[in-house]
Motif scaffolding. Structure first.
Motif, PDB file in Angstrom:
ATOM      1  N   ASN A 153       0.845  -1.189   0.000  1.00  0.00           N
ATOM      2  CA  ASN A 153       0.000   0.000   0.000  1.00  0.00           C
ATOM      3  C   ASN A 153       0.880   1.238   0.000  1.00  0.00           C
ATOM      4  N   ALA A 175      -2.757   2.177  -5.482  1.00  0.00           N
ATOM      5  CA  ALA A 175      -1.996   2.271  -4.234  1.00  0.00           C
ATOM      6  C   ALA A 175      -1.427   0.913  -3.832  1.00  0.00           C
ATOM      7  N   LYS A 187      -2.567   6.493  -1.362  1.00  0.00           N
ATOM      8  CA  LYS A 187      -3.782   6.296  -0.571  1.00  0.00           C
ATOM      9  C   LYS A 187      -4.241   7.614   0.033  1.00  0.00           C
TER      10      LYS A 187
END
Length: 416
Positions: A181, A209, A186
């Motif tokens: 991630n 992401a 994000k």
């Protein structure tokens, strides 16, 4: 304890007794006899309706809280919940306080978890205090009982640090768990970026992401060698990339969380924070790609990604609430609505071979490491079915197919 399990249908593709209804005699924790009828004199008898038995299940991602967050869940009650949910083994995440990043905390956790039917296997942090700056004491932690190393729900931003970690862990044949991630992509996103996030006015998390970090991590693995496990993938492109990496011969495995496999972002309509998870629940197209990934073998493991969270951190505005849902109790019952029984059992067992190198088969002479269940019972999952201290379940009021009776493991029988 010595016991005879009566009239049990075996669900174990590796066993000669697969799909046969038999009695199973267990003496001192070992399977002593399997036959159509066993003399049970001086043995405790276990007879349950439509009983099916498989090799014990392992959940590859479980967070209780202890030490430090016992208000969310204790190890003792959590292991009892796991046993009654069908799990004979759990991999325990390091997001405790203090973080499981050294051998003394590994030893503490294992001591707290001793003498239970369900065996707890600690995951050590990949970096000190899960801060992403310096490698943790992985070799020492493995000697103390850690089975793999990863920072829970945190990507390693420093690519060179991950490279060094993948090279270093090869010296002692350890697995690196690499969550994917990109925190900058994000941003402040809280749900899947798509039509539903726009309708609700919530900031979205684009699939990119996850995918951009996964691509980088797979390049690093190809360069360094070693073993990598990618937890809780959530996008169609991630499934494709894992499949391609396996074709290349990279030593990579992956898991998917049950809520990402079963739910779509349509459940977010009421802003219910039980559905706030990381990675976010995505749309129908991604959900179907994940199901296909399970069925074709790309996705190795299904995990509940059980994350106990107290009500103070869940009953608040969606943007502010903590991520996570509990999932042990509901795992089996929700999976059978989308997958065949043999696939569900296989994917709930798979973590044992990946993390424990355990190919436990139901046969005479094997350790009795068994899960007991009825795959046909239907019911609605409600608060009375939640055994955890925290109640943050994404599957409340969900219709279930399949009921877990309990387990036999470590010479102990636990029945719900």
């Amino acid at each position: 304890m010595n016991i005879v399990i009566k009239n049990a249908t075996i669900v174990d593709s590796s066993s000669e007794f697969n799909q046969k209804k038999v009695d199973i005699k267990i003496e001192n924790g070992v399977i002593a006899e399997i036959a159509s009828e066993i003399n049970s004199t001086n043995f405790e008898i276990l007879s349950l309706e439509n009983l099916h038995v498989s090799s014990g299940w392992m959940d590859s991602s479980v967070s209780f809280g202890e030490p430090g967050f016992e208000d969310r869940e204790t190890i003792a009650n959590g292991l009892n919940v796991a046993a009654k949910s069908g799990f004979t083994h759990i991999a325990y995440q390091p997001n405790t306080s203090p973080v499981i990043d050294n051998q003394s905390i590994v030893s503490f956790v294992k001591t707290k978890a001793a003498n239970f039917a369900t065996t707890l296997h600690p995951i050590g942090a990949f970096t000190k205090n899960q801060e992403g700056a310096d490698l943790a004491e992985m070799y020492d932690m493995q000697n103390a009982g850690a089975i793999a190393f990863g920072d829970y729900k945190k990507s390693t931003a420093n690519a060179n640090l991950l490279k060094i970690g993948l090279q270093y862990t090869q010296d002692f044949n350890a697995t690196v768990i690499a969550f994917c991630n990109d925190s900058l992509i994000k941003g402040k996103g809280v749900v899947h970026e798509g039509i539903k996030s726009t309708q609700l006015g919530l900031k979205g998390v684009p699939p990119l992401a996850e995918e951009i970090v996964l691509a980088r991590n797979l390049f690093l693995l190809e360069y360094t060698g070693g073993k990598m496990h990618v937890p809780t993938i959530s996008t169609a492109k991630s499934v494709e990339m894992i499949k391609e990496a396996k074709v290349k011969g990279l030593n990579v495995t992956c898991s998917v969380a049950i809520h990402n496999l079963v739910l779509t972002d349509e459940v977010l309509t009421d802003f219910d924070t039980r559905f706030k998870v990381n990675p976010p629940i995505r749309d129908k197209a991604h959900q179907q790609a994940l199901i296909n990934g399970v069925l074709d073998g790309t996705i190795d493991v299904i995990t509940s990604d059980h994350c106990a969270m107290d009500i103070e951190h869940k009953k608040m505005e969606f943007d502010m609430a903590k991520d996570g849902t509990i999932g042990l109790e509901s795992a089996f019952g929700v999976l059978l609505e989308i997958l065949p029984l043999d696939v569900v059992v296989e994917k709930l067992q798979a973590a044992k071979s990946i993390f424990l190198n355990d190919e436990n088969v139901i046969k005479v002479g094997s350790k009795a490491d068994l899960t007991l269940f009825d795959p046909s019972k239907e019911y609605t999952f409600n608060k009375n079915d939640i055994l955890s201290k925290s109640k943050n379940s994404a599957f409340l009021n969900h219709k279930m197919k399949g009921f877990v009776y309990g387990i036999y493991n470590n010479n102990k029988l636990v029945i719900k």
